[in-house]
Enzyme design. Structure first.
Site, PDB file in Angstrom:
ATOM      1  N   TRP A 223       1.805 -15.242  -4.903  1.00  0.00           N
ATOM      2  CA  TRP A 223       0.854 -14.417  -4.853  1.00  0.00           C
ATOM      3  C   TRP A 223      -0.189 -15.044  -5.744  1.00  0.00           C
ATOM      4  O   TRP A 223       0.054 -15.565  -7.044  1.00  0.00           O
ATOM      5  CB  TRP A 223       1.518 -13.053  -5.801  1.00  0.00           C
ATOM      6  CG  TRP A 223       0.500 -12.142  -5.891  1.00  0.00           C
ATOM      7  CD1 TRP A 223       0.126 -11.061  -4.868  1.00  0.00           C
ATOM      8  CD2 TRP A 223      -0.568 -11.605  -7.154  1.00  0.00           C
ATOM      9  NE1 TRP A 223      -0.724 -10.262  -5.429  1.00  0.00           N
ATOM     10  CE2 TRP A 223      -1.040 -10.658  -6.813  1.00  0.00           C
ATOM     11  CE3 TRP A 223      -0.389 -12.249  -8.348  1.00  0.00           C
ATOM     12  CZ2 TRP A 223      -2.016 -10.138  -7.580  1.00  0.00           C
ATOM     13  CZ3 TRP A 223      -1.333 -11.979  -9.259  1.00  0.00           C
ATOM     14  CH2 TRP A 223      -2.290 -10.623  -8.817  1.00  0.00           C
TER      15      TRP A 223
ATOM     16  N   GLU B  96       0.535   9.925  -7.915  1.00  0.00           N
ATOM     17  CA  GLU B  96       1.352   8.976  -7.190  1.00  0.00           C
ATOM     18  C   GLU B  96       1.212   9.056  -5.783  1.00  0.00           C
ATOM     19  O   GLU B  96       1.163   7.946  -5.033  1.00  0.00           O
ATOM     20  CB  GLU B  96       2.743   9.463  -7.727  1.00  0.00           C
ATOM     21  CG  GLU B  96       3.965   8.642  -6.986  1.00  0.00           C
ATOM     22  CD  GLU B  96       3.987   7.215  -7.318  1.00  0.00           C
ATOM     23  OE1 GLU B  96       4.681   6.484  -6.552  1.00  0.00           O
ATOM     24  OE2 GLU B  96       3.386   6.753  -8.171  1.00  0.00           O
TER      25      GLU B  96
ATOM     26  N   ARG C 250       7.726 -10.538  -3.340  1.00  0.00           N
ATOM     27  CA  ARG C 250       7.238 -10.842  -4.521  1.00  0.00           C
ATOM     28  C   ARG C 250       5.690 -11.724  -4.569  1.00  0.00           C
ATOM     29  O   ARG C 250       4.981 -12.021  -5.301  1.00  0.00           O
ATOM     30  CB  ARG C 250       7.937 -11.808  -5.417  1.00  0.00           C
ATOM     31  CG  ARG C 250       9.336 -11.268  -5.827  1.00  0.00           C
ATOM     32  CD  ARG C 250      10.181 -12.306  -6.413  1.00  0.00           C
ATOM     33  NE  ARG C 250       9.669 -12.732  -7.761  1.00  0.00           N
ATOM     34  CZ  ARG C 250      10.011 -12.024  -8.998  1.00  0.00           C
ATOM     35  NH1 ARG C 250      10.662 -11.008  -8.982  1.00  0.00           N
ATOM     36  NH2 ARG C 250       9.338 -12.648 -10.098  1.00  0.00           N
TER      37      ARG C 250
ATOM     38  N   HIS D 290     -15.703  20.346 -11.748  1.00  0.00           N
ATOM     39  CA  HIS D 290     -16.164  19.337 -12.722  1.00  0.00           C
ATOM     40  C   HIS D 290     -16.749  18.145 -12.118  1.00  0.00           C
ATOM     41  O   HIS D 290     -17.057  16.993 -12.871  1.00  0.00           O
ATOM     42  CB  HIS D 290     -15.422  19.059 -13.885  1.00  0.00           C
ATOM     43  CG  HIS D 290     -15.255  20.523 -14.523  1.00  0.00           C
ATOM     44  ND1 HIS D 290     -16.168  20.825 -15.575  1.00  0.00           N
ATOM     45  CD2 HIS D 290     -14.159  21.205 -14.858  1.00  0.00           C
ATOM     46  CE1 HIS D 290     -15.795  22.199 -16.028  1.00  0.00           C
ATOM     47  NE2 HIS D 290     -14.469  22.232 -15.620  1.00  0.00           N
TER      48      HIS D 290
ATOM     49  N   CYS E 113       5.068 -13.941  -7.351  1.00  0.00           N
ATOM     50  CA  CYS E 113       5.659 -15.185  -6.838  1.00  0.00           C
ATOM     51  C   CYS E 113       6.946 -15.186  -6.752  1.00  0.00           C
ATOM     52  O   CYS E 113       7.545 -14.546  -7.473  1.00  0.00           O
ATOM     53  CB  CYS E 113       4.846 -16.491  -7.509  1.00  0.00           C
ATOM     54  SG  CYS E 113       3.382 -16.562  -7.817  1.00  0.00           S
TER      55      CYS E 113
ATOM     56  N   ASN F 254       6.204 -19.857 -11.293  1.00  0.00           N
ATOM     57  CA  ASN F 254       5.725 -18.516 -11.547  1.00  0.00           C
ATOM     58  C   ASN F 254       5.237 -18.246 -12.787  1.00  0.00           C
ATOM     59  O   ASN F 254       5.752 -18.615 -13.751  1.00  0.00           O
ATOM     60  CB  ASN F 254       6.824 -17.519 -11.037  1.00  0.00           C
ATOM     61  CG  ASN F 254       6.663 -16.332 -11.149  1.00  0.00           C
ATOM     62  OD1 ASN F 254       5.398 -15.703 -11.091  1.00  0.00           O
ATOM     63  ND2 ASN F 254       7.610 -15.394 -10.915  1.00  0.00           N
ATOM     64  N   GLY F 255       4.210 -17.421 -13.139  1.00  0.00           N
ATOM     65  CA  GLY F 255       3.566 -17.287 -14.205  1.00  0.00           C
ATOM     66  C   GLY F 255       1.999 -17.847 -14.329  1.00  0.00           C
ATOM     67  O   GLY F 255       1.330 -18.126 -13.340  1.00  0.00           O
TER      68      GLY F 255
ATOM     69  N   LYS G 162       5.449  -7.176  -5.602  1.00  0.00           N
ATOM     70  CA  LYS G 162       6.404  -6.173  -6.112  1.00  0.00           C
ATOM     71  C   LYS G 162       6.372  -6.289  -7.608  1.00  0.00           C
ATOM     72  O   LYS G 162       6.373  -5.367  -8.454  1.00  0.00           O
ATOM     73  CB  LYS G 162       7.707  -6.285  -5.471  1.00  0.00           C
ATOM     74  CG  LYS G 162       8.713  -5.314  -5.797  1.00  0.00           C
ATOM     75  CD  LYS G 162       8.321  -4.116  -5.322  1.00  0.00           C
ATOM     76  CE  LYS G 162       9.431  -3.084  -5.579  1.00  0.00           C
ATOM     77  NZ  LYS G 162       9.311  -1.697  -5.264  1.00  0.00           N
TER      78      LYS G 162
ATOM     79  N   LYS H 164       0.219   5.802  -3.440  1.00  0.00           N
ATOM     80  CA  LYS H 164       1.127   5.388  -2.354  1.00  0.00           C
ATOM     81  C   LYS H 164       0.096   5.100  -0.932  1.00  0.00           C
ATOM     82  O   LYS H 164       0.189   4.332  -0.423  1.00  0.00           O
ATOM     83  CB  LYS H 164       2.194   6.202  -1.948  1.00  0.00           C
ATOM     84  CG  LYS H 164       3.125   6.156  -2.905  1.00  0.00           C
ATOM     85  CD  LYS H 164       3.926   4.850  -2.825  1.00  0.00           C
ATOM     86  CE  LYS H 164       4.841   4.607  -4.031  1.00  0.00           C
ATOM     87  NZ  LYS H 164       4.126   4.269  -5.140  1.00  0.00           N
TER      88      LYS H 164
ATOM     89  N   GLU I 122      -2.098   2.384  -1.393  1.00  0.00           N
ATOM     90  CA  GLU I 122      -1.395   0.793  -1.725  1.00  0.00           C
ATOM     91  C   GLU I 122      -1.112   0.459  -0.237  1.00  0.00           C
ATOM     92  O   GLU I 122      -1.278  -0.830   0.203  1.00  0.00           O
ATOM     93  CB  GLU I 122      -0.099   1.165  -2.096  1.00  0.00           C
ATOM     94  CG  GLU I 122      -0.137   0.939  -3.632  1.00  0.00           C
ATOM     95  CD  GLU I 122       1.217   1.081  -4.310  1.00  0.00           C
ATOM     96  OE1 GLU I 122       1.424   0.343  -5.310  1.00  0.00           O
ATOM     97  OE2 GLU I 122       1.855   2.089  -3.873  1.00  0.00           O
TER      98      GLU I 122
END
Length: 639
Positions: free
Chosen positions: A77, A511, A27, A534, A2, A102-103, A634, A515, A518
């Protein structure tokens, strides 16, 4: 998550708040809203589902003016409640009090039950609405907004950053912080609040960074800050930011992610500046006490989340391979809820781009509490020599934070701090922050090896020389963009992908998979190449792209065998190889001859650039939102 922005001025703040929302959209972008006190001291509110543009269009379509000299705004968010206009902030109680938050208010259900019994009406599914009602209720006892907010905060459990306005305090903006970042932008005859300095760069470069428990009262000509714990006035310094508006602009790039990928040569130069010579690393880069701290440790414990966790995994290989130091790497959200044994003489390293990642920050605070004998469920194991002694041993668990944001919570909490100089990173998928974290970790491992005589001068000079070459190596990797763009066209109809690597290339494969998933929404997984037999081989067929990272190292021949296993099952093989790896003789493979003459430190960083470009161009092919992928944000400031 947020984004909050607010302001009080002698001018209309609506366009300032709107620009702030645009800059904070990374955000959260599920919904947004703005509330203003108009010239009649009445609250006006507009909210919209979707991105900031939807809010802007809705305001533009209003029949009358939407303006005021005091206001708050928010981009969301979603946590409690689906993305909807009803759940969007600001939330209002009885047209008298407006709140952005926010929170997470963890005890909101208990508060909501009490408020419903008292006759309050709820119009949303959010936890934030209880904040507006609580403050309104407190204002019935005190007409002063600051007093009402401070009294209300005592009822809230959890994390919050708040911006509050009230119709009967038309010259006051109140802000409060606990666990979620909030800054004050200092102006002349006007002051502002925001979740991030980038939101306020068009109006000021002077900021006050609020600390946990701070409650601020802003008027046009005054800023007062109080402690919610003591009720007393506290002083916080005004700091000048060297960031400017152009540092967060797109320039000629189509997306922030693309810009930030191409920012990386300069970001590495900036992160290395003043921290290495031609043949040495400077231990003092980690602080004036770093040398004595590094001399006292026997092992490293790294805590991080997401991309930062992958950086820590690379560092584990470096620590154990290059300097022979035991190193453990752990996901912060797991660490904080188990009962780990922490060895004495352990350097505890936390990594975060924002410095506000909730789980990482909580892990750091747990370690600090352990040192103060507030165990919080964590046990400490003494060494054998200490166990034999009847004297309680001194606890030596120093903390170090690697972060991209000065004045963040993480940097304030840690004993030692290393600031990366990636600059603002707006794209949700981290690129240059990850690269500069790896540079920081390379300097850290080399510094510890140097202090503890685990590294001779020749090896140190080799590492320093490699780091000097790194910006040029990254630039060369970026030169493969057109080649990678052509390869990405083959992903147009793909729904799954597999990444393979060995050694330090395994976390780079992780990574790369992160990406791709995402920003393109392709299901991607990564494995150590030796693990193919395996289980993952069951996934391989002619529709499955398999991406392998093949540097010229002592594991190359092993990797070639793994690649043959894929070929034998009909997999579509894409190989990023060194110019001398000689995999390109396999004409059925798509090969990018990427690098040459890279070392153990520089190779993971260089190959990762190629995977960043791949994920970016696959996302373009897929038509997804590169900078603001669905369901993500983010800065993860909630659990």
């Amino acid at each position: 998550m947020c984004g909050i922005v607010g302001g009080i001025a002698e001018r209309n703040v609506a366009p300032i708040l709107m620009e702030g929302l645009r800059r904070l959209e990374y955000r959260g972008y599920d919904s947004s809203g703005m509330a203003l006190l108009d010239s009649e001291s009445s609250l006006q509110r507009v909210r919209a589902i979707g991105k900031i543009k939807q809010l802007e269009n809705k305001i533009d379509a209003l029949a009358g003016p939407f303006s005021g000299q005091l206001g708050i705004a928010h981009t969301r968010w979603a946590t409690h409640g689906v993305p909807s206009e009803q759940n969007a902030h600001p939330h209002i109680c009885n047209n008298k009090v407006a709140v952005v938050h926010n929170g997470i208010i963890e005890n909101y259900q208990e508060l909501k039950k009490r408020q419903l019994a008292a006759g309050y009406r709820f119009t949303s599914e959010t936890d934030t609405e209880v904040v507006a009602h609580e403050i309104f209720g407190q204002m019935e006892a005190s007409d002063d907004l600051l007093t009402a907010v401070m009294a209300s905060l005592k009822s809230f459990e959890g994390a919050y950053a708040l911006g509050v306005v009230a119709v009967n305090n038309p010259d006051t903006l109140v802000a409060a912080r606990k666990g979620s970042p909030l800054v004050i932008g200092v102006g002349i005859g006007e002051h502002f609040i925001a979740s991030d300095v980038s939101a306020l760069l068009p109006v000021t470069q002077n900021f006050i960074f609020l600390e946990d428990g701070d409650v601020a009262r802003l008027s046009r000509d005054k800023i007062e800050i109080f402690s919610v714990y003591t009720g007393e006035r506290v002083e916080r310094p005004v700091k000048h930011s060297n960031l400017n508006i152009t540092s967060v602009e797109l320039g000629a790039h189509r997306h922030y992610m693309h810009k930030e990928i191409f920012d990386q040569p300069q970001a590495v130069i900036d992160t290395l500046e003043g921290r290495i010579t031609q043949d040495q690393v400077l231990v003092s880069s980690f602080g004036p006490t770093a040398e004595s701290v590094f001399a006292s440790i026997n092992r490293i414990h790294i805590i991080a989340c997401g991309t930062s966790y992958h950086a820590g995994m690379v560092a584990r290989y470096w620590a154990e391979d290059i300097v022979g130091l035991p190193c453990q790497v752990e996901v912060a959200s797991e660490f904080r809820y188990r009962n780990p044994v922490i060895e004495n003489h352990t350097l505890f390293v936390t990594i975060s781009q924002s410095g506000e990642t909730a789980d990482t920050l909580a892990a750091l605070q747990q370690i600090k509490a352990l040192r103060e004998n507030k165990t919080l469920g964590i046990r400490r194991r003494a060494s054998d020599q200490e166990s034999a002694s009847s004297v309680t041993p001194e606890m030596n668990i120093p903390t170090l934070s690697i972060c991209n944001v000065a004045e963040s919570s993480l940097t304030r909490e840690a004993d030692l701090t290393f600031l990366t100089h990636a600059g603002p990173e707006i794209g949700v998928a981290s690129t240059k922050a990850f690269t500069t974290q790896l540079v920081a970790l390379a300097l850290l491992i080399t510094s510890i090896g140097k202090v503890q005589n685990r590294l001779d001068e020749g090896r140190e000079a080799l590492i320093a020389g490699g780091l000097h070459k790194l910006p040029n190596l990254i630039s060369k990797a970026l030169g493969h963009e057109e080649e990678i763009k052509r390869i990405s066209e083959g992903f147009a109809d793909k729904q799954h992908a597999l990444f393979l690597g060995r050694g330090t290339m395994f976390p780079i494969a992780l990574e790369g998979a992160l990406k791709l998933k995402e920003i393109s929404y392709i299901h991607a997984e990564a494995y150590p190449a030796g693990e193919l037999k395996h289980g993952p081989l069951a996934l391989i067929d002619e529709t499955m792209p398999v991406i392998a990272i093949a540097p010229l190292d002592d594991l190359l021949e092993k990797l070639k065998s793994n690649i043959q296993e894929v070929k034998a099952r009909g997999g579509q093989m894409i190989v990023f190889e060194d110019e001398h790896s000689d995999i390109s003789s396999e004409t059925s493979f798509k090969v990018v001859k990427a690098t040459t003459n890279v070392g153990r430190i520089t190779a993971p960083i260089t190959y990762n650039i190629l995977l960043q470009l791949l994920s970016y161009h696959v996302a373009l092919i897929k038509g997804t939102d590169v900078d603001q992928p669905r369901n993500l944000a983010k800065s993860v400031t909630v659990e």
